[in-house]
Structure formats: structure tokens, C-alpha cells
Design an enzyme around this catalytic site. Structure first.
Site, PDB file in Angstrom:
ATOM      1  CG  HIS A 163      -1.683  11.936  -2.546  1.00 29.90           C
ATOM      2  ND1 HIS A 163      -1.763  12.279  -3.881  1.00 29.90           N
ATOM      3  CD2 HIS A 163      -2.474  12.825  -1.876  1.00 29.90           C
ATOM      4  CE1 HIS A 163      -2.553  13.344  -4.009  1.00 29.90           C
ATOM      5  NE2 HIS A 163      -3.001  13.677  -2.807  1.00 29.90           N
ATOM      6  CB  SER A 192       7.683 -18.855   0.028  1.00 32.27           C
ATOM      7  OG  SER A 192       8.969 -19.083  -0.517  1.00 32.27           O
ATOM      8  CE  LYS A 227       7.085 -14.171   0.517  1.00 31.75           C
ATOM      9  NZ  LYS A 227       7.679 -13.550  -0.655  1.00 31.75           N
ATOM     10  CG  ASN A 248       3.580 -15.510  -0.757  1.00 35.44           C
ATOM     11  OD1 ASN A 248       4.172 -14.685  -0.061  1.00 35.44           O
ATOM     12  ND2 ASN A 248       4.176 -16.528  -1.336  1.00 35.44           N
TER      13      ASN A 248
END
Ligand code: ARG
Length: 494
Positions: A190, A311, A317, A319
Site C-alpha cells: 500500500h 527542465s 531538476k 527528470n
């Protein structure tokens, strides 16, 4: 005759259907080339928009090698039934070898032709090379058994390549498991930290999924290993072809049994797309796990610059594009399989043009799967596992709560009751902001008097791993055994 254009859609063009340069029925070239395979029955030219809609060359050019391979075998079979002399077959064989070498060297050349499909293209090339002899080759054969054969040959070749890519990814996973064997990783259910595992155990989980993909692909390849050639349009061929010998000559395991089924069966297309879909689903889970591990919040792994992008706005960033694309492309592979199933649904026997829709989806699904397997392997090459972060995360989140419950069980408390006691203990530990192993004996005993000093070693991370010694468990020696076994079977596969 001039090819129809949009403007003269309704104009009554004269002469058999043919495409290409302006020609008159008296042109010699007219008889030799560019003529549609079925021109005799027609007195009017095709509308150019229909031709574009109907033609499959722009995608089935990829079957060129298989079409030539099948044609070589067919020519040999025609000698045995007296349609071709050995000399004629020799000439055709020679022309086909030249053509094969040429398409292998430059497959794109095919695209500049306006032939309807790859079968007509190969035939027109042979006629151009050996003249009227080239027209004999299609004796007793239909494009229906021809395309079915070509596509199966293509599936066999592509399947072998894919088996190699699956193996390479498994090898990448095993190598990464070996290199990061010490790293402890929080295991989740979960998306809640559940119990500690190791990075190697995680990687080996994907080796297992891919092993099932491998065996599913092998299985599909085994089932499709039958040749439809010699089934003609639908009812079989009127020439006494030895279809078994012909099948073996092309490298198939044997010949199909029923001609109606043979020309209309596309089960193998659906099966391969299914294997691809399920494997892509596995790859999407692999991608998603790593995307999460790579977040700033988790910081478990660092992806290499080689498979990430920056980015345009935010300089900080990095990615995980490669992984996101693997995750995203899963949709289109599954979609292709659904599309194929819908195209086949309720199709009457035997061949229908609907079946031409098999190729683009299959090509795209298998290409995409292939690319994603290779990209996943590339992602693993320079993947850095941050062992300190993974260890800290595995230690937090009360991932050793099950150990405390098992400890209580060992002291004679029924598991349900132990579960309840530990639940209360965890609530307390959260309220004081400490992990279980930092509670004092006095604090533990508020929840159960049976807890003594011997509880502490049980709460250590290594101890929680060490207990899972049954087959498939995360104990160090189990993971080592699994890793060694995988290394051995993959090395044998080469
Ligand atoms: N381009 C066709 C296909 O891919 C080849 C078979 C054509 N057969 C026919 N009867 N028109 O299915």
C-alpha cells in the site's frame, strides 16, 4: 492510363488497373511492371484516394526479406511439381538473392515504389529482372497464404531478438543486484513501509517477471511455428506441393493442418501482443518503483545523466524521462492488442482485408516493447543506490513491528493478541517520536510484561532479514542462492 486524382474521381478511366507513369496498353513496360496483380478483371482505374487507403507497402515493406525467403522456397517446390524447370528455378533463385541483398542493404528503397504491397513489389522486381519467368512464380500461390507465411516468418525472427533483449535486461538486473547486494531497502505494501527487504531481492523480483515473459514468448513462438504456405487463397492449392517439406525448407517445424484456418489465423499476432502487453506491464511497475526511489523525498537511487533530462525552466531538476516513457508506452502496447482483437472479432472465414490491419499494430507493439526492454537495461547500467538513505528509510516507519509481534508469539502470546499489543506500542512510540528499538524496557512492559532485554536484538534490521530463511525469503543466504542461480541460468542462455 493516368492514375486517377481526387479531381477526376468520377471520370471513366479506360484500361486495366495499373499504377505509375502514364502508359498505354501497347507499351511493353505496361505488361512488365507497375500493373496491379489483379488488373485483368478491371476496366476502370482506382481512385488515388482508394489506392492510398488500400495499399500496405508503406508498412509491410518490412516483410521484404521474409517474402523473398518464402518465394525462394516456393520456387523450389514448383520444380518438384513440374511447374518450373530446375534451370528456371536457378534463374529465379539468383535474381532473388540479388534482390535480398539489395533490400537488406537498403530496405527504404522499397518505399519509393507505388506497388500495392510487398508481395506485388517483390513480384514486379523479379519480372523486371528475369522477364516473363517472374510471372510463373505465383502459380498455385495466393497472397493470402503468402502474407500469412511472411508474417509468421517475421514473428519468428523478431521473437528471437526479443528473447535476447529480455535476457539482456535480466542480466542487467542481476548485475545490479550483485553490485548493490548489501543495500537494505524498505519493502512496501500500500506504499506504506512494511518490512525491510534488500535491493538485490527487489531486483530479483523483476528477473522472475521477465523469466515468465521469456517463457511465454517461447511458448507463443512454438505455437506459431507452422507454415501456411500451400494453402492457396483458402481451399488449398491445386498443385501437388509437399507442404511439410516446404515448411521445413523455410525453417518451420511443420505445416498447418487446415487451409481455411491457415489463411485466416492471426492468433500468433494477438499472442505476441499479449506477451508484449504483459511484459510492458512488468516494465511499467519497474519504472514506477524507480521513479519513486529517485524522488527527492525517497532519494534511494540516483539515475544517470545518460537517461534523464533537465527542465528548461528549473535548473535543479533531473527528470526520469526514460522511465516515464516506459511507463507511458505501456498504454499503447496494450491498446494495440485490444485493437487487433476487435479487428478479428466476428470476422467471417477466411481471409478478409480487415486482416491487413494486423501489421501496423504488431510492428508498433513489438518495436515499442523491444525499445523499452533495451531502455530499462540502459537505466540500470549507471544506477546508483544510496545505501545510507535506503537503510535509514528501512529503519524508520516501524518496519520491525512484525518482529516484535513474532517475539511475543515466541513468548507464548497468541498472534492476534500480540498484533494488538504491538499496535498499541507503535502508537506510543509514534507519540514520543522514537523507533521501537529506542523504547526502554519499562516502556515496553507497559504494553506486555513478557518483554525483556532479549527483545532488542530481535528489532535489529539484520535480524529481521535473517529470519526469512524459507525459500524465496529475503534472508541474505536465500538472496545469495537466488542470485547465483539466476546468474547461472542466464550465463547458459548466453
Ligand atoms: N496486403 C495484404 C495483407 O496484408 C496481403 C493479402 C492480400 N490478399 C488479398 N486477397 N487481397 O493482408
Amino acid at each position: 492510363m493516368q492514375e486517377n486524382t481526387g479531381q477526376d474521381f468520377c471520370a471513366q478511366a479506360k484500361g486495366p488497373r495499373e499504377y505509375g507513369k502514364a502508359q498505354t496498353p501497347t507499351d511493353n513496360a505496361f505488361k512488365e511492371s507497375n500493373m496491379a496483380l489483379w488488373g485483368g478483371r478491371f476496366s476502370q482505374g482506382a481512385d488515388s484516394r482508394f489506392k492510398q487507403f488500400n495499399d500496405s507497402l508503406r508498412f509491410d515493406y518490412r516483410l521484404a526479406e521474409q517474402d523473398i525467403q518464402g518465394s525462394m522456397a516456393w520456387a523450389k517446390a514448383l520444380v518438384k511439381v513440374g511447374v518450373l524447370t530446375a534451370d528456371e528455378q536457378g534463374k529465379l533463385q539468383q535474381a532473388m538473392e540479388v534482390l535480398l541483398a539489395s533490400v537488406q542493404q537498403d530496405p527504404q528503397q522499397i518505399l519509393s515504389s507505388d506497388a500495392e504491397d510487398i508481395h506485388s513489389w517483390v513480384e514486379s522486381q523479379l519480372i523486371a529482372a528475369v522477364g516473363d519467368l517472374g510471372k510463373k512464380l505465383h502459380t498455385g500461390r495466393s497472397r493470402n497464404d503468402q502474407v500469412a507465411t511472411d508474417l509468421k516468418l517475421w514473428c519468428k525472427a523478431q521473437g528471437e531478438l526479443l528473447l535476447g533483449s529480455i535476457t539482456a535486461l535480466q542480466q542487467g538486473l542481476v548485475a545490479s543486484a550483485r553490485a548493490n547486494q548489501a543495500a537494505v531497502l524498505p519493502g512496501y505494501t500500500h506504499l506504506q513501509r512494511a518490512q525491510p527487504v534488500t535491493f538485490a531481492h527487489w531486483a530479483l523480483a523483476y528477473v522472475e517477471m521477465l523469466e515468465r515473459d521469456y517463457s511465454r514468448l517461447q511458448d507463443a513462438l512454438k505455437r506459431l511455428d507452422t507454415s501456411p504456405l500451400g494453402c492457396g487463397a483458402l481451399a488449398g492449392t491445386a498443385y501437388a506441393i509437399d507442404r511439410e517439406a516446404l515448411a521445413l525448407d523455410m525453417g518451420f517445424g511443420g505445416a498447418t493442418r487446415n487451409s481455411l484456418d491457415s489463411v485466416s489465423d492471426r492468433d500468433h499476432v494477438v499472442e505476441l501482443m499479449h506477451v508484449a502487453s504483459l511484459s510492458m506491464t512488468h516494465l511499467s511497475r519497474f519504472a514506477e518503483d524507480l521513479i519513486f526511489y529517485n524522488t527527492g523525498e525517497a532519494g534511494f537511487v540516483e539515475l544517470s545523466d545518460a537517461v534523464t533530462s533537465g527542465s528548461s525552466l528549473m535548473p535543479q531538476k533531473k527528470n526520469p524521462d526514460a522511465l516515464e516513457l516506459i511507463r507511458g508506452k505501456t498504454g499503447r502496447v496494450v491498446g494495440a492488442q485490444m485493437g487487433m482483437l476487435m479487428s478479428l472479432k466476428a470476422l467471417p472465414l477466411a481471409y478478409n482485408k480487415d486482416m491487413q490491419e494486423d501489421k501496423e499494430g504488431l510492428f508498433d507493439a513489438l518495436d515499442t516493447w523491444h525499445d523499452c526492454l533495451d531502455m530499462a537495461a540502459l537505466v540500470l547500467i549507471d544506477l546508483k543506490v544510496n545505501g545510507e538513505r535506503t537503510m535509514a528509510a528501512a529503519q524508520g516507519g516501524y518496519a520491525n513491528a512484525t518482529e516484535l509481534a513474532d517475539y511475543l508469539v515466541a513468548k507464548g502470546i497468541p498472534f492476534r493478541e500480540a498484533h494488538h499489543i504491538v499496535g498499541e506500542t507503535v502508537v506510543f512510540a509514534i507519540s514520543v517520536g522514537r523507533p521501537l528499538e529506542e523504547l526502554s524496557i519499562g516502556e515496553f512492559q507497559r504494553f506486555s510484561p513478557v518483554i525483556e532485554f532479549d527483545v532488542y536484538p530481535n528489532l535489529e534490521l539484520e535480524a529481521t532479514l535473517a529470519k526469512r530463511v524459507t525459500k524465496g525469503g529475503v534472508a541474505r543466504e536465500q538472496v545469495e542462492a537466488a542470485l547465483t542461480a539466476a546468474e547461472a541460468w542466464l550465463a547458459k542462455r548466453g
